[in-house]
Design an enzyme around this catalytic site. Structure first.
Site, PDB file in Angstrom:
ATOM      1  N   GLU A  47       0.821  -1.204   0.000  1.00  0.00           N
ATOM      2  CA  GLU A  47       0.000   0.000   0.000  1.00  0.00           C
ATOM      3  C   GLU A  47       0.859   1.259   0.000  1.00  0.00           C
ATOM      4  O   GLU A  47       0.533   2.248  -0.657  1.00  0.00           O
ATOM      5  CB  GLU A  47      -0.957  -0.008   1.196  1.00  0.00           C
ATOM      6  N   TYR A 130      -6.811   6.292   4.217  1.00  0.00           N
ATOM      7  CA  TYR A 130      -6.887   5.249   3.198  1.00  0.00           C
ATOM      8  C   TYR A 130      -6.075   4.015   3.596  1.00  0.00           C
ATOM      9  O   TYR A 130      -6.567   2.885   3.530  1.00  0.00           O
ATOM     10  CB  TYR A 130      -6.403   5.761   1.835  1.00  0.00           C
ATOM     11  N   ASP A 148      -9.530   4.563  -2.737  1.00  0.00           N
ATOM     12  CA  ASP A 148      -8.408   5.069  -3.507  1.00  0.00           C
ATOM     13  C   ASP A 148      -8.939   5.713  -4.783  1.00  0.00           C
ATOM     14  O   ASP A 148     -10.151   5.786  -5.012  1.00  0.00           O
ATOM     15  CB  ASP A 148      -7.394   3.960  -3.797  1.00  0.00           C
ATOM     16  N   CYS A 203     -12.602   0.366 -15.667  1.00  0.00           N
ATOM     17  CA  CYS A 203     -13.143   1.729 -15.549  1.00  0.00           C
ATOM     18  C   CYS A 203     -11.989   2.694 -15.308  1.00  0.00           C
ATOM     19  O   CYS A 203     -11.918   3.383 -14.294  1.00  0.00           O
ATOM     20  CB  CYS A 203     -14.161   1.784 -14.412  1.00  0.00           C
ATOM     21  N   CYS A 210     -16.291  -0.098 -21.369  1.00  0.00           N
ATOM     22  CA  CYS A 210     -17.615  -0.431 -20.828  1.00  0.00           C
ATOM     23  C   CYS A 210     -18.099  -1.801 -21.306  1.00  0.00           C
ATOM     24  O   CYS A 210     -18.922  -2.433 -20.636  1.00  0.00           O
ATOM     25  CB  CYS A 210     -18.625   0.642 -21.209  1.00  0.00           C
ATOM     26  N   CYS A 213     -17.306  -4.195 -18.623  1.00  0.00           N
ATOM     27  CA  CYS A 213     -17.699  -3.837 -17.259  1.00  0.00           C
ATOM     28  C   CYS A 213     -18.921  -4.639 -16.812  1.00  0.00           C
ATOM     29  O   CYS A 213     -19.942  -4.652 -17.510  1.00  0.00           O
ATOM     30  CB  CYS A 213     -17.996  -2.342 -17.171  1.00  0.00           C
ATOM     31  N   CYS A 219     -24.818   1.589 -14.980  1.00  0.00           N
ATOM     32  CA  CYS A 219     -23.911   2.705 -14.673  1.00  0.00           C
ATOM     33  C   CYS A 219     -24.577   4.043 -14.968  1.00  0.00           C
ATOM     34  O   CYS A 219     -24.993   4.308 -16.109  1.00  0.00           O
ATOM     35  CB  CYS A 219     -22.631   2.558 -15.492  1.00  0.00           C
TER      36      CYS A 219
END
Length: 302
Positions: A47, A130, A148, A203, A210, A213, A219
């Site tokens: 991270e 975060y 994030d 995305c 798309c 997705c 969406c």
């Protein structure tokens, strides 16, 4: 500013969880910090390294880092300058110092084990909102909103109907993320990882796909005709000719050196003396470089 975001109904939230998690189960990348053997320390290291840095650049450094410092106590016992040296060219090297500081705190306060308690994670030096949520979720399977850039973009498009989220995380985004969280810990942790991966692979900020997705049919941004971003212009980061570039060149010399480096050697890395001096002073102020007597410099030893 008034928070005008409307919480999605539970049924609407649930309709996102199943397809996104199913997509993740099929398409998730096999990354070392996602494997069980990585443990909480491996998750934390990843991270820190992944902030503003692509996976492809992180992977080799991550593997070397964990081989050298498999536990927080191993890193804490070494000099902070060694963390800066091992950070290599990942960029934003203050993250190395922060990770070293977190390792010291984990060793001193928690017996060398990364804490599972969210508040204790948040209390570690260098750990923000975060990172604490990410470690608690990804390492310990807890229920937290992990926001994030990738997740924020997915939520902005799928739930809010805008192309990009605001520059900084807002209260409205946090409220939406909490409303979208599955109720049980295990599913919430899986949702956090899955929504992040969807933003990273499908995305994306540019050239979103798309057709791949799993939630495209619902969406909000796609259904609205993909309206263009209406906020402030999104500026790409520049590097050439900046103080960041000069700092990077100075650090590169010091990382390669086994003994302190004279000022005369550092003077050769950049042609403009005022900018070069400013960059070196900044590195010293940030604790990334340690000045010694007689005009020599080294990575920090304490």
């Amino acid at each position: 500013m008034t928070d005008t975001t409307t919480d999605p109904a539970p049924a609407d939230a649930a309709s996102l969880h199943t397809p996104v998690i199913a997509w993740f189960d099929e398409h998730a990348r096999d990354l070392p910090w996602r494997r069980p053997e990585a443990g909480a320390w491996g998750v934390m290291v990843s991270e820190f390294m992944l902030q503003q840095t692509p996976v492809s650049r992180v992977l080799p450094v991550y593997e070397q880092w964990l081989a050298r410092w498999p536990r927080p106590a191993d890193l804490a016992a070494d000099a902070p300058g060694e963390a800066v040296r091992a950070w290599g060219r990942l960029g934003y090297p203050r993250r190395a110092l922060r990770l070293h500081g977190a390792a010291q705190a984990i060793t001193e306060r928690h017996g060398g084990d990364v804490p599972s308690d969210h508040a204790q994670l948040l209390a570690l030096p260098g750990i923000g909102e975060y990172t604490a949520a990410a470690v608690a979720s990804f390492a310990y399977g807890q229920r937290h909103a992990v926001l994030d850039t990738n997740v924020r973009r997915v939520f902005a498009r799928a739930a809010t109907g805008i192309q990009y989220p605001p520059t900084a995380t807002t209260a409205a985004e946090r409220k939406l993320a909490r409303a979208l969280l599955p109720d049980d810990d295990a599913t919430a942790a899986r949702w956090a990882a899955a929504s992040m991966e969807l933003g990273a692979l499908v995305c994306t900020a540019k050239n979103e796909d798309c057709s791949r997705c799993p939630i495209a049919t619902g969406c909000a941004w796609r259904l609205a005709g993909k309206p263009a971003h209406q906020g402030p212009a999104r500026r790409g980061q520049t590097y050439a000719g900046t103080d960041r570039q000069v700092r990077g060149r100075l650090l590169a010399v010091l990382r390669e050196a086994v003994v302190p480096v004279p000022q005369s050697v550092l003077d050769t890395v950049w042609h403009e003396p005022v900018q070069r001096a400013r960059a070196l002073d900044g590195l010293v102020a940030d604790g990334l470089v340690e000045p010694l007597e007689n005009g020599v410099y080294r990575l920090p030893q304490s």
